[in-house]
Scaffold this motif. Structure first.
Motif, PDB file in Angstrom:
ATOM      1  N   HIS A  18       0.983   3.259  -8.083  1.00  0.00           N
ATOM      2  CA  HIS A  18       2.056   2.277  -8.241  1.00  0.00           C
ATOM      3  C   HIS A  18       1.685   1.291  -9.338  1.00  0.00           C
ATOM      4  CE1 HIS A  18       5.113  -0.671  -7.581  1.00  0.00           C
ATOM      5  NE2 HIS A  18       4.196  -1.601  -7.374  1.00  0.00           N
ATOM      6  N   ASP A  62       6.715   3.860  -9.710  1.00  0.00           N
ATOM      7  CA  ASP A  62       7.038   2.744  -8.824  1.00  0.00           C
ATOM      8  C   ASP A  62       6.927   3.234  -7.386  1.00  0.00           C
ATOM      9  OD1 ASP A  62       8.135   0.742  -7.268  1.00  0.00           O
ATOM     10  OD2 ASP A  62       9.911   0.481  -8.500  1.00  0.00           O
ATOM     11  N   ARG A  63       5.882   2.789  -6.683  1.00  0.00           N
ATOM     12  CA  ARG A  63       5.685   3.132  -5.273  1.00  0.00           C
ATOM     13  C   ARG A  63       5.851   1.884  -4.409  1.00  0.00           C
ATOM     14  NH1 ARG A  63       3.561   7.294  -3.305  1.00  0.00           N
ATOM     15  NH2 ARG A  63       2.339   6.136  -1.781  1.00  0.00           N
TER      16      ARG A  63
END
Length: 144
Positions: free
Chosen positions: A39, A113-114
């Motif tokens: 992320h 994007d986590r």
């Protein structure tokens, strides 16, 4: 813990990414994921000496979002990755050394994007390779 020549790891482990300035990041081991993913925020591609690089920010402590590390890395690839929810996205891939227990080796990591996930990084099959065995009933075995 060792089994013959392979280190046994659990479903959760703590790793270092020394070139990115990250120590003791908790990762979720995911044998269903081919490539590891991290992320990151604020991804910006740029050129340096004729090669594609990427700048990005990492919040290495999920419990302290004010802590920020600004990183940059050479882009080794751009891949279309299918996420667990079935959607595909193009992601930058970087290669960086990773330390797990007393061992260090290079791994590929996709940047994504986590934010809605519980762990900032998934540790995938390619990074596990032929050097590790996973015991999903245990956690944090590598640093014992």
């Amino acid at each position: 813990m060792q089994s013959k020549d392979k280190m046994i790891i659990g479903r959760l482990e703590s790793i270092d990414l020394p070139e990115l300035g990250i120590k003791e990041m908790q990762v979720r081991v995911d044998t269903g994921a081919k490539t590891s993913s991290l992320h990151v925020d604020n991804i910006v591609k740029y050129m340096e000496k004729g090669q594609p690089w990427v700048k990005f920010d990492i919040h290495p402590d999920i419990h302290n979002v004010k802590r920020l590390i600004a990183c940059s890395a050479l882009i080794s690839d751009i891949r279309k990755i299918k996420s667990s929810n079935g959607t595909s996205e193009e992601r930058y891939v970087i290669e960086t050394p990773m330390t797990l227990g007393s061992e260090t080796w290079p791994i590929e990591i996709t940047l994504t994007d986590r934010a809605d996930m519980n762990y900032l990084m998934l540790f995938g099959r390619e990074a596990i390779g032929k050097r590790l065995l996973v015991d999903p009933s245990k956690v944090f075995l590598a640093n014992r």
